[in-house]
Design an enzyme around this catalytic site. Structure first.
Site, PDB file in Angstrom:
ATOM      1  N   LEU A  21     -20.546  -3.918  -6.640  1.00 32.60           N
ATOM      2  CA  LEU A  21     -21.472  -2.930  -6.083  1.00 32.60           C
ATOM      3  C   LEU A  21     -21.778  -1.803  -7.056  1.00 32.60           C
ATOM      4  O   LEU A  21     -22.231  -0.731  -6.645  1.00 32.60           O
ATOM      5  CB  LEU A  21     -20.907  -2.348  -4.782  1.00 32.60           C
ATOM      6  N   CYS A  57     -12.690   0.775  -5.818  1.00 36.11           N
ATOM      7  CA  CYS A  57     -13.574   0.829  -4.645  1.00 36.11           C
ATOM      8  C   CYS A  57     -13.343  -0.356  -3.716  1.00 36.11           C
ATOM      9  O   CYS A  57     -13.205  -0.192  -2.506  1.00 36.11           O
ATOM     10  CB  CYS A  57     -15.025   0.879  -5.099  1.00 36.11           C
ATOM     11  N   HIS A  58     -13.314  -1.566  -4.303  1.00 32.21           N
ATOM     12  CA  HIS A  58     -13.168  -2.761  -3.472  1.00 32.21           C
ATOM     13  C   HIS A  58     -12.115  -3.723  -4.007  1.00 32.21           C
ATOM     14  O   HIS A  58     -12.023  -4.857  -3.551  1.00 32.21           O
ATOM     15  CB  HIS A  58     -14.522  -3.480  -3.356  1.00 32.21           C
ATOM     16  N   GLY A  59     -11.328  -3.270  -4.986  1.00 29.82           N
ATOM     17  CA  GLY A  59     -10.193  -4.053  -5.429  1.00 29.82           C
ATOM     18  C   GLY A  59     -10.517  -5.228  -6.316  1.00 29.82           C
ATOM     19  O   GLY A  59      -9.927  -6.308  -6.180  1.00 29.82           O
ATOM     20  N   PRO A 117     -13.585  -9.116  -5.012  1.00 32.61           N
ATOM     21  CA  PRO A 117     -14.904  -9.578  -4.549  1.00 32.61           C
ATOM     22  C   PRO A 117     -15.974  -9.688  -5.633  1.00 32.61           C
ATOM     23  O   PRO A 117     -17.059 -10.218  -5.375  1.00 32.61           O
ATOM     24  CB  PRO A 117     -15.291  -8.508  -3.532  1.00 32.61           C
TER      25      PRO A 117
END
Length: 269
Positions: A216, A234-236, A249
């Site tokens: 992202l 943020c999202h690993g 991800p």
């Protein structure tokens, strides 16, 4: 009140008059006496080289009309000459009875003028198009950042430096021998985005990446994560020391920009 036309006895053929009578019995008076000429028929027009003024009838002419009778016709300005532009004509076109025979010099001049105007128009159009397209190109401040030079001597081994390039973070990593051996020992086919380490670097010790997470658009942290490369909190998403996605991800590896080396100078862009 009434009027009547009176003819004299001896001159009814040549003179005519108009009298006016009033209802009170006053004596009538002659208002107008005009000479009446013979009916004049103009001669037939012949195809000659005579001018128009030479065949137009002159003087007073009487025209006959069935409804109104005889009426007088006057011609004025019969001495006006037809315009003649012979003094302004070229020798090749002075004689109007001959077909137009333009000489080659006149046509060559016409071709030269048309060709010159055409070439000038194309040149002006090209300049206008280039000026219009230049308004849509990058500004001077953006072009100034199109390339960036990095002194590699300022980056110690095992460290990652962050620079700003084209509005994005630029990662320049001075890798150790252990990091190089570790990333090259990985089975490429087991990776989510299969790519060999040697395809991503131009020098074994130097790794150049765009520091934007492919998930992202976050900015990863260097020297962090399960694989010792980069980690996006943020999202690993976890990246190794080659910038390849190993866990999380993110679908793709970190982008490698166009770069080159000039001794100890790194040129990106």
């Amino acid at each position: 009140m009434f009027s009547a036309r009176v003819y004299s006895v001896g001159f009814s053929r040549y003179l005519s008059g108009t009298t006016t009578h009033l209802a009170h019995g006053l004596r009538g008076s002659v208002a107008v006496i005009l000479p009446e000429a013979e009916k004049l028929v103009p001669p037939p027009v012949q195809k000659t080289n005579q001018s128009l003024g030479s065949i137009i009838p002159t003087g007073n002419v009487v025209a006959t009309n069935k409804l109104l009778g005889k009426s007088q016709v006057r011609f004025s300005h019969t001495d006006v000459k037809i315009p003649d532009f012979g003094d302004y004509r070229r020798e090749t076109t002075r004689d109007t009875s001959l077909a137009n025979q333009s000489d080659m010099s006149r046509r060559a001049f016409t071709y030269m003028v048309v060709a010159g105007m055409g070439i000038t128009g194309v040149h002006v159009g090209k300049n206008m198009l280039v000026d219009f397209l230049s308004t849509m190109s990058a500004s001077a401040d953006v072009l100034a950042l199109a390339k960036i030079e990095v002194d590699l001597d300022s980056i110690p081994e095992g460290k990652n430096m962050v620079f700003k390039w084209r509005g994005k973070p630029l990662f320049v990593r001075h890798r150790t021998n252990e990091e190089i051996d570790d990333v090259r020992s990985v089975d490429v086919q087991s990776l989510r985005d299969p790519q060999d380490d040697m395809e991503r670097v131009k020098s074994d010790k130097w790794l150049v990446l765009i520091g934007v997470c492919t998930h992202l658009g976050c900015v990863p942290i260097s020297n962090a994560g399960e694989f010792g490369g980069y980690y996006c909190p943020c999202h690993g998403s976890h990246y190794d020391a080659s910038g390849r996605i190993r866990k999380g991800p993110a679908p793709l590896n970190l982008e490698v920009p166009e770069h080159s080396f000039d001794g100890n100078l790194l040129i990106v862009g």
